[in-house]
Design a protein around this motif. Structure first.
Motif, PDB file in Angstrom:
ATOM      1  N   GLY A 254      -1.389   2.025   5.054  1.00 57.09           N
ATOM      2  CA  GLY A 254      -0.094   1.535   5.522  1.00 57.09           C
ATOM      3  C   GLY A 254       0.820   2.605   6.070  1.00 57.09           C
ATOM      4  N   ILE A 255       0.269   3.788   6.372  1.00 57.65           N
ATOM      5  CA  ILE A 255       1.134   4.871   6.859  1.00 57.65           C
ATOM      6  C   ILE A 255       0.886   5.209   8.321  1.00 57.65           C
ATOM      7  N   LEU A 256      -0.093   4.537   8.952  1.00 56.96           N
ATOM      8  CA  LEU A 256      -0.416   4.887  10.342  1.00 56.96           C
ATOM      9  C   LEU A 256       0.773   4.683  11.261  1.00 56.96           C
ATOM     10  N   LYS A 257       1.416   3.516  11.155  1.00 59.54           N
ATOM     11  CA  LYS A 257       2.521   3.212  12.070  1.00 59.54           C
ATOM     12  C   LYS A 257       3.711   4.126  11.831  1.00 59.54           C
ATOM     13  N   SER A 258       3.984   4.449  10.589  1.00 65.79           N
ATOM     14  CA  SER A 258       5.143   5.308  10.313  1.00 65.79           C
ATOM     15  C   SER A 258       4.897   6.749  10.726  1.00 65.79           C
ATOM     16  N   GLU A 259       3.656   7.220  10.576  1.00 63.43           N
ATOM     17  CA  GLU A 259       3.366   8.618  10.877  1.00 63.43           C
ATOM     18  C   GLU A 259       3.068   8.864  12.350  1.00 63.43           C
ATOM     19  N   THR A 260       2.536   7.845  13.047  1.00 63.03           N
ATOM     20  CA  THR A 260       2.099   8.058  14.428  1.00 63.03           C
ATOM     21  C   THR A 260       2.742   7.126  15.442  1.00 63.03           C
ATOM     22  N   GLY A 261       3.291   6.018  15.017  1.00 58.50           N
ATOM     23  CA  GLY A 261       3.796   5.004  15.951  1.00 58.50           C
ATOM     24  C   GLY A 261       2.711   4.039  16.391  1.00 58.50           C
ATOM     25  N   ILE A 262       1.434   4.386  16.162  1.00 56.12           N
ATOM     26  CA  ILE A 262       0.311   3.509  16.527  1.00 56.12           C
ATOM     27  C   ILE A 262       0.320   2.281  15.612  1.00 56.12           C
TER      28      ILE A 262
ATOM     29  N   GLU B 284       0.830  -1.199   0.000  1.00 51.70           N
ATOM     30  CA  GLU B 284       0.000   0.000   0.000  1.00 51.70           C
ATOM     31  C   GLU B 284       0.871   1.258   0.000  1.00 51.70           C
ATOM     32  N   GLN B 285       2.058   1.141   0.618  1.00 51.79           N
ATOM     33  CA  GLN B 285       2.948   2.292   0.695  1.00 51.79           C
ATOM     34  C   GLN B 285       3.870   2.415  -0.510  1.00 51.79           C
ATOM     35  N   THR B 286       3.972   1.364  -1.301  1.00 56.58           N
ATOM     36  CA  THR B 286       4.977   1.372  -2.368  1.00 56.58           C
ATOM     37  C   THR B 286       4.346   1.081  -3.729  1.00 56.58           C
ATOM     38  N   LEU B 287       4.331  -0.170  -4.085  1.00 53.00           N
ATOM     39  CA  LEU B 287       3.933  -0.576  -5.436  1.00 53.00           C
ATOM     40  C   LEU B 287       2.547  -0.086  -5.840  1.00 53.00           C
ATOM     41  N   TYR B 288       1.579  -0.206  -4.919  1.00 48.22           N
ATOM     42  CA  TYR B 288       0.194   0.086  -5.295  1.00 48.22           C
ATOM     43  C   TYR B 288      -0.070   1.568  -5.533  1.00 48.22           C
ATOM     44  N   LYS B 289       0.793   2.419  -5.036  1.00 47.55           N
ATOM     45  CA  LYS B 289       0.565   3.852  -5.229  1.00 47.55           C
ATOM     46  C   LYS B 289       0.519   4.225  -6.716  1.00 47.55           C
ATOM     47  N   ASP B 290       1.460   3.719  -7.463  1.00 45.69           N
ATOM     48  CA  ASP B 290       1.510   4.045  -8.895  1.00 45.69           C
ATOM     49  C   ASP B 290       1.074   2.896  -9.787  1.00 45.69           C
ATOM     50  N   HIS B 291       1.027   1.703  -9.209  1.00 47.02           N
ATOM     51  CA  HIS B 291       0.675   0.531 -10.026  1.00 47.02           C
ATOM     52  C   HIS B 291      -0.363  -0.343  -9.318  1.00 47.02           C
TER      53      HIS B 291
END
Length: 573
Positions: A441-449, A343-350
């Motif tokens: 897929g960005i919740l943990k990276s942006e918030t730690g949650i 969700e954070q990588t491949l699927y963004k553009d493809h």
């Protein structure tokens, strides 16, 4: 001093030099971090405010190849870290492994000077490689005994016993060689049987390639069907996101989890034993007829260019580079890892390169899904280095105890009430904004949650307290995950005593553990995968099997069968 001297005598100069080069710059420190200057006036680790208290920095090592995927973008400034600092006065300064867990543990302990206070690592019990390394280190005085600290400051932590299988506690957490001490604390345990999480391990296929070849998800019902599909992929003209040819099959770091591809040659037994259907006697599965089929299957994939030969030993960084491009048509892994990563990588553009689960693929017994023991039998665990300063150790226990409180668990999994979630009918319901972030897929990276801090929490009360395994799932079920756990890899909970624990009563236990060294077995297997011919591959495995026989494996197998016959309860192989 004497203890340290003895430990250092055990180190070879080569290992020491290698270790020092790898862990250079990782020495424990209480020096203020970049966060310190912005956080004067924090509370101490008992919840009592101390306006001038200096934050205590705990050096932590997540000894999980690939665990950096759970890392917050900023260790020192995220939702969980800020609240943890406020409540306990502690900051976890976390590093992540990018190579083999066993190699990292061996190097740490061989140095005699562990550069971390808290370490999380695999602890699967029995003769598992990482378990043996940790047990040996603890027995040699390199791991801190925690029972006194837990009695004083860790009542929430001590609840881990509620989620662990009885034989796991008896033989591994409170291993006989620990002489009554508590060295390791398991985590990720189900708070109740209903909380046992099915991770959705199975084979995933790039859907655009599958559609182009006219295959359906249910067509993949045997490992040989995967082989047929991979041959069609190789013959096709499929590209990755950069326009380069795809590799038919591969995996993540360190080969994880290519075993999903040869599931048809696995029994599903829990104890690395194979039971002869004619005699009902157990032998080590490395000597079973199935292992030869399994090895020849993987050799076939490698020799025909259907499996990435680098995948068996590639590190996390290289693996992610490939996956981010959709380089593999097929791989095996658990659902959550691949969902969050793509969700954070491949699927963004493809988005057209989305991977879908296939199967079910029956195992060698004709079963789909898997069996799990009531209570977690083998789990990740954390420990504290014996050389850790006593004040640091106490602060670590207090902070981890907070994370294991009701509030702390909600913090790590849902954030802060009113800001990230609300309580609805007694259950946390994450706000849509953050549910969406989690799906992306960005919740943990942006918030730690939902991220790395969960590695310090023993009991996970997913269903019993929260009513869902994933935030938002109770309101909007994840159809893909539901399909996986209901139709592809449904899980059956069973109760009993695992036969692998009999080794603790065997008089040559250490010899057998050494004989079954997982790294050596891995070397032999991979040599066979790359053998020039099938005959050569068979010779390599037979050579290894003779090594086991010469080492006394047959006497050990006879002992296991005798012990199993003595028990009245259900013995699990």
């Amino acid at each position: 001093m004497m203890k340290k001297s003895i430990k250092r005598l055990l180190c070879t100069a080569m290992v020491l030099m290698l270790t020092m080069s790898i862990f250079a710059g990782c020495q424990r420190t209480k020096e203020p971090t970049s966060k310190d200057s912005n956080n004067a006036g924090q509370s101490n680790n008992t919840g009592k405010k101390e306006a001038d208290a200096e934050p205590i920095v705990i050096k932590m090592f997540s000894c999980w190849n690939g665990s950096s995927g759970n890392a917050p973008r900023d260790h020192f400034d995220n939702v969980v870290a800020n609240k943890l600092l406020e409540e306990t006065g502690v900051i976890f300064d976390i590093e992540y492994a990018t190579s083999s867990e066993s190699e990292n543990l061996n190097m740490m302990f061989s140095s005699g000077d562990i550069p971390y206070d808290v370490v999380t690592a695999p602890y699967w019990g029995g003769n598992g490689g990482e378990t043996g390394i940790i047990k040996r280190a603890a027995s040699q005085g390199m791991v801190m005994a925690l029972e006194d600290l837990l009695d004083k400051h860790g009542p929430n932590i001590k609840r881990f016993e509620e989620g662990a299988a009885t034989d796991f506690l008896e033989n591994d957490v409170y291993a006989p060689e620990y002489n009554g001490h508590t060295y390791v604390i398991p985590y990720q345990l189900p708070a109740t049987p209903a909380d046992n999480k099915n991770w959705g391990y199975c084979v995933y296929v790039r859907k655009d390639i599958m559609d182009a070849l006219g295959w359906k998800q249910e067509d993949f019902n045997h490992s040989e069907k995967i082989y047929e599909f991979l041959k069609e992929v190789k013959a096709g003209d499929f590209k990755d996101a950069n326009g380069n040819p795809v590799i038919p099959a591969g995996n993540w770091h360190n080969g994880w989890a290519y075993d999903q591809l040869y599931r048809s040659y696995i029994t599903g037994n829990m104890c690395s034993l194979w039971v002869d259907p004619d005699t009902n006697k157990a032998i080590v599965d490395r000597r079973s007829p199935l292992v030869m089929e399994e090895v020849l299957y993987m050799r076939k994939l490698v020799s025909e260019g259907l499996f990435d030969p680098e995948a068996f030993r590639q590190n996390d960084t290289i693996a992610k580079e490939k996956h981010a491009l959709g380089k593999y048509a097929v791989h095996g892994v658990h659902y959550f890892h691949q969902r969050d990563f793509y969700e954070q990588t491949l699927y963004k553009d493809h988005p057209e390169m989305r991977y879908v689960p296939v199967g079910p693929i029956k195992n060698a017994k004709g079963q789909i899904g898997a069996s799990s023991l009531k209570g977690r039998a083998g789990s990740p665990a954390w420990f504290i280095s014996a050389d850790t300063d006593s004040d640091i150790a106490e602060a670590a226990i207090k902070a981890i105890n907070y994370l294991n409180s009701e509030e702390g668990r909600l913090l790590a999994f849902y954030g802060i009430e009113g800001e990230h979630f609300d309580m609805v009918d007694g259950k946390p319901r994450m706000k849509k904004e953050y549910v969406d972030m989690n799906k992306e897929g960005i919740l943990k990276s942006e918030t730690g949650i939902q991220g790395i801090y969960r590695e310090l929490i023993s009991l996970y009360p997913y269903m019993s307290e929260w009513g869902e395994f994933t935030p938002g799932e109770a309101d909007v079920p994840d159809e893909t995950y539901e399909h996986i756990i209901n139709n592809i890899v449904p899980e059956t909970i069973i109760d009993g005593y695992r036969a692998s624990n009999f080794i603790n009563d065997y008089d040559k236990k250490d010899d057998i553990n050494e004989l079954l060294n997982g790294e050596l077995w891995r070397d032999y297997r991979e040599r066979a995968f790359f053998a020039a011919t099938e005959e050569d591959a068979i010779k390599i495995i037979e050579e290894y099997q003779q090594y086991l026989i010469k080492g006394g494996i047959e006497d050990y197998e006879a002992f296991i069968n005798e012990k199993a016959a003595e028990r009245d309860d259900h013995v699990i192989f």
